[in-house]
Design a protein around this motif. Structure first.
Motif, mmCIF file in Angstrom:
data_model
loop_
_atom_site.group_PDB
_atom_site.id
_atom_site.type_symbol
_atom_site.label_atom_id
_atom_site.label_comp_id
_atom_site.label_asym_id
_atom_site.label_seq_id
_atom_site.Cartn_x
_atom_site.Cartn_y
_atom_site.Cartn_z
ATOM 1 N N PRO A 71 2.673 -1.718 1.302
ATOM 2 C CA PRO A 71 2.755 -3.111 1.849
ATOM 3 C C PRO A 71 1.635 -4.077 1.583
ATOM 4 O O PRO A 71 0.297 -3.576 1.458
ATOM 5 C CB PRO A 71 2.257 -2.493 3.238
ATOM 6 C CG PRO A 71 1.676 -1.406 3.267
ATOM 7 C CD PRO A 71 2.297 -0.657 1.938
ATOM 8 N N VAL A 72 2.055 -5.201 0.632
ATOM 9 C CA VAL A 72 0.934 -6.016 -0.005
ATOM 10 C C VAL A 72 -0.247 -6.482 0.935
ATOM 11 O O VAL A 72 -1.367 -6.814 0.538
ATOM 12 C CB VAL A 72 1.788 -7.093 -0.743
ATOM 13 C CG1 VAL A 72 2.212 -8.184 0.255
ATOM 14 C CG2 VAL A 72 0.956 -7.851 -1.623
ATOM 15 N N SER A 73 0.239 -6.559 2.298
ATOM 16 C CA SER A 73 -0.721 -7.135 3.127
ATOM 17 C C SER A 73 -1.840 -6.217 3.456
ATOM 18 O O SER A 73 -3.044 -6.581 3.830
ATOM 19 C CB SER A 73 -0.135 -7.378 4.510
ATOM 20 O OG SER A 73 0.403 -6.347 4.930
ATOM 21 N N ARG A 74 -1.720 -4.953 3.098
ATOM 22 C CA ARG A 74 -2.603 -3.915 3.101
ATOM 23 C C ARG A 74 -3.406 -3.646 1.930
ATOM 24 O O ARG A 74 -4.526 -3.215 1.679
ATOM 25 C CB ARG A 74 -2.358 -2.695 3.820
ATOM 26 C CG ARG A 74 -1.674 -2.910 5.357
ATOM 27 C CD ARG A 74 -2.511 -2.676 6.422
ATOM 28 N NE ARG A 74 -3.543 -1.540 6.323
ATOM 29 C CZ ARG A 74 -3.317 -0.461 6.779
ATOM 30 N NH1 ARG A 74 -2.248 -0.129 7.418
ATOM 31 N NH2 ARG A 74 -4.344 0.451 6.772
ATOM 32 N N VAL A 75 -2.602 -3.257 0.898
ATOM 33 C CA VAL A 75 -2.989 -2.948 -0.529
ATOM 34 C C VAL A 75 -3.835 -4.171 -1.365
ATOM 35 O O VAL A 75 -4.956 -3.943 -2.030
ATOM 36 C CB VAL A 75 -1.838 -2.515 -1.335
ATOM 37 C CG1 VAL A 75 -2.352 -2.051 -2.752
ATOM 38 C CG2 VAL A 75 -1.166 -1.363 -0.670
ATOM 39 N N LEU A 76 -3.195 -5.389 -1.174
ATOM 40 C CA LEU A 76 -4.110 -6.582 -2.026
ATOM 41 C C LEU A 76 -5.392 -6.506 -1.546
ATOM 42 O O LEU A 76 -6.200 -6.600 -2.541
ATOM 43 C CB LEU A 76 -3.197 -7.714 -2.012
ATOM 44 C CG LEU A 76 -3.522 -8.586 -2.952
ATOM 45 C CD1 LEU A 76 -3.268 -8.357 -4.490
ATOM 46 C CD2 LEU A 76 -2.508 -9.877 -2.964
ATOM 47 N N PRO A 77 -5.909 -6.764 -0.166
ATOM 48 C CA PRO A 77 -7.239 -6.631 0.123
ATOM 49 C C PRO A 77 -8.115 -5.647 -0.437
ATOM 50 O O PRO A 77 -9.175 -5.625 -0.683
ATOM 51 C CB PRO A 77 -7.235 -6.718 1.620
ATOM 52 C CG PRO A 77 -6.235 -7.345 2.143
ATOM 53 C CD PRO A 77 -4.868 -6.791 0.843
ATOM 54 N N LEU A 78 -7.418 -4.298 -0.232
ATOM 55 C CA LEU A 78 -8.084 -2.904 -0.740
ATOM 56 C C LEU A 78 -8.286 -3.167 -2.003
ATOM 57 O O LEU A 78 -9.545 -2.867 -2.723
ATOM 58 C CB LEU A 78 -7.124 -1.997 -0.399
ATOM 59 C CG LEU A 78 -7.656 -0.470 -0.969
ATOM 60 C CD1 LEU A 78 -8.874 -0.135 -0.488
ATOM 61 C CD2 LEU A 78 -6.413 0.417 -1.006
ATOM 62 N N LEU A 79 -7.448 -3.704 -3.025
ATOM 63 C CA LEU A 79 -7.772 -4.031 -4.374
ATOM 64 C C LEU A 79 -8.637 -4.740 -4.763
ATOM 65 O O LEU A 79 -9.531 -4.682 -5.519
ATOM 66 C CB LEU A 79 -6.519 -4.146 -4.805
ATOM 67 C CG LEU A 79 -5.466 -3.029 -5.011
ATOM 68 C CD1 LEU A 79 -4.051 -3.742 -5.773
ATOM 69 C CD2 LEU A 79 -5.822 -1.835 -5.774
ATOM 70 N N ARG A 80 -8.884 -5.672 -3.989
ATOM 71 C CA ARG A 80 -10.021 -6.968 -4.004
ATOM 72 C C ARG A 80 -11.058 -6.502 -3.759
ATOM 73 O O ARG A 80 -12.167 -6.952 -4.395
ATOM 74 C CB ARG A 80 -9.468 -8.158 -3.347
ATOM 75 C CG ARG A 80 -8.479 -8.926 -3.793
ATOM 76 C CD ARG A 80 -8.050 -10.315 -2.917
ATOM 77 N NE ARG A 80 -7.143 -10.944 -3.542
ATOM 78 C CZ ARG A 80 -6.336 -11.685 -2.658
ATOM 79 N NH1 ARG A 80 -6.373 -11.495 -1.423
ATOM 80 N NH2 ARG A 80 -5.379 -11.966 -2.856
ATOM 81 N N GLU A 81 -11.385 -5.661 -2.853
ATOM 82 C CA GLU A 81 -12.720 -5.346 -2.055
ATOM 83 C C GLU A 81 -13.090 -4.088 -2.755
ATOM 84 O O GLU A 81 -14.373 -3.803 -2.339
ATOM 85 C CB GLU A 81 -12.518 -5.403 -0.701
ATOM 86 C CG GLU A 81 -12.343 -6.823 -0.300
ATOM 87 C CD GLU A 81 -11.939 -6.506 1.501
ATOM 88 O OE1 GLU A 81 -12.162 -5.597 2.159
ATOM 89 O OE2 GLU A 81 -11.720 -7.651 1.913
#
Length: 150
Positions: free
Chosen positions: A19-29
């Motif tokens: 799910p991009v809504s969960r993974v993208l913030p993870l990758l950013r932070e």
């Protein structure tokens, strides 16, 4: 959204749907240099030195494939420029009118720039940004993008 990673080491080949809504913030932070993605039953575990996230696994076969873009004639514009143009014009659209032209942002290409225009009959917003034509597009270079799509 499609994301490509570099320097990937595959221990066991497979397919994962995240799910991009969960993974993208993870990758950013994350401050981790390496992340491991593991499938444990119906869970996907993403681990790093300082990170551990568990997500619900979904079957990738349930979703349609992402379409490829094979066109030879199109327009290009920087994502940040387009985002700024839409943010600065979408406020002037009319969400309650039945007139289609007022319920979206008009995008028009000409003279090396993309122009975004929106109005609700009382307000008018216009902004332009640098864009480039690749090849010779044969279709109309003007379209109205509905506010809901923006």
């Amino acid at each position: 959204m499609r994301l490509e990673a570099v320097d990937v080491k595959v221990i066991q080949p497979g397919v994962a749907l995240l799910p991009v809504s969960r993974v993208l913030p993870l990758l950013r932070e994350t401050k981790d240099e390496t992340l491991t993605i593991e499938l444990n039953g119906d869970r996907i575990v993403i681990r790093g030195h300082q990170t551990k996230v568990t997500l619900q696994a979904r079957d990738p076969d349930e979703f349609p494939p992402v379409a490829s873009f094979d066109e030879e004639a199109y327009l290009t514009i920087r994502a940040g420029v387009l985002k700024r143009m839409l943010r600065r014009t979408v406020f002037a659209t009319d969400n309650e009118s039945s007139r289609f032209a007022l319920g979206g942002v008009l995008l028009e290409f000409g003279s090396g720039e993309l122009v975004a225009v929106a109005t609700d009959g009382r307000r008018l917003a216009k902004m332009s940004g640098a864009a480039e034509k690749v090849g010779e597009p044969t279709t109309e270079t003007m379209t109205i993008v509905p506010t809901a799509a923006i």
